[in-house]
Design an enzyme around this catalytic site. Sequence first.
Site, PDB file in Angstrom:
ATOM      1  N   CYS A   1       0.827  -1.216   0.000  1.00  0.00           N
ATOM      2  CA  CYS A   1       0.000   0.000   0.000  1.00  0.00           C
ATOM      3  C   CYS A   1       0.861   1.267   0.000  1.00  0.00           C
ATOM      4  O   CYS A   1       0.504   2.266  -0.625  1.00  0.00           O
ATOM      5  CB  CYS A   1      -0.970  -0.004   1.166  1.00  0.00           C
ATOM      6  SG  CYS A   1      -0.185  -0.127   2.779  1.00  0.00           S
TER       7      CYS A   1
ATOM      8  N   HIS B   1      -1.559   1.256   7.454  1.00  0.00           N
ATOM      9  CA  HIS B   1      -1.973   1.227   6.058  1.00  0.00           C
ATOM     10  C   HIS B   1      -1.808   2.630   5.469  1.00  0.00           C
ATOM     11  O   HIS B   1      -2.032   3.627   6.153  1.00  0.00           O
ATOM     12  CB  HIS B   1      -3.438   0.781   5.980  1.00  0.00           C
ATOM     13  CG  HIS B   1      -3.974   0.743   4.585  1.00  0.00           C
ATOM     14  ND1 HIS B   1      -3.527  -0.164   3.639  1.00  0.00           N
ATOM     15  CD2 HIS B   1      -4.901   1.517   3.968  1.00  0.00           C
ATOM     16  CE1 HIS B   1      -4.172   0.057   2.500  1.00  0.00           C
ATOM     17  NE2 HIS B   1      -5.001   1.059   2.664  1.00  0.00           N
TER      18      HIS B   1
END
Length: 378
Positions: free
Chosen positions: A68, A323
């Site tokens: 990510c 994330h």
Amino acid sequence: MGQRSGRQEGSKEPEVALSETMEAEMEVQNNEEEIEEVKAKNQKLTSVFGVADLKNEAVGLYNLGQTCCLNSLLQVFLMNIRFTRILRRITVPSSPTQRRNNVPYQMLLLLEKMQCDKRKAVHPTDLAYCLSEHRMKLFVQYDAAQLFLTLWNLLKKQMKKPELVEELSDLYMICIQEHLACQKCSFQKKINSTMLTLPLPVLDANSHRLKTLEECLQYFFLPEELTGQNMCFCQQCGRKTPFLQSMKLVHLPQTLTLHLKRFCFERSSHMHKLSHSLPFPQELDFREVLTENQWQADDSEKATWQYELFAVVAHSGSTSCGHYCAYIRSLTECKWYCFNDSEVCQVSWDDVKCTYGRSNLNWRETAYLLFYMKKHPQ
Ligand code: ZN
């Protein structure tokens, strides 16, 4: 051009041609085929990227496992038309191995895939493999600021044309002059340096929260006394003495990257995240943020110091399990998008503002890297 190139352009079926060639000619043929392949690729790239700026659609990137951070940074690079204009002009490496291991080339192929496939998302597998060949571990969560520097260095190193390297530097590099003054005598030293990002503290020296991005910038450029362990060697005094260190802004690039130092080790041995609210503006004018003694630039340079926010790389979750996603303002459509791996959606400025942070919600999204673009480049 000679016969070779003429024949290559005419030949449509290199594989058939190869099978009909005598063994003795195999090697030559292989080279020709390779050149032909590169040429065809070059032509294809030219045709694709000639119109790239017009259809800069937002396409997602699949998460290959902890990618990510990489995906967010790739989107920030590839949505920047000033960067893709440079990328389009790279020389395609000649051998298949070189092409496989060349980061700019693999980035270009990825961009091509994103713009041609008409799919909602593509797999950045080849680029990830290429990066792994350059000691970048896969399936590991990276710090976005660190990975941004790694990617940029690889791009710079592998863009062979000196004029492209120069353009890349012009696009991203910040020029600073560091002043060091001995506090015991009159000795002074000036050091010119370049930086890819401005690493901005979000706390002051007394661990008080800085309240806005502008405050962080002002704090970054405040003179600092180097005492105790931080003392420097003064050649005039012949010993370590306290110094006054100050930074002066010399030049700001077209794309300016600000790094909010939200991850810190202060007062504990393990890293923690500072999630307090830190608003950042959509428009930023450095002449209004800094004072005269914080810059070393003429009026024509300062006239270009007006910026507009282009992208935000945001981090959510904890330091160990987090994330990343990217909020990017499309330069062609002037709309904000949120790139969350394969999911891309249009968002509002209020959604982007949610990344300001909130101290009581540590796991919430907080802006980590901010990318600003000059409103009126020279
Ligand atoms: Zn001295």
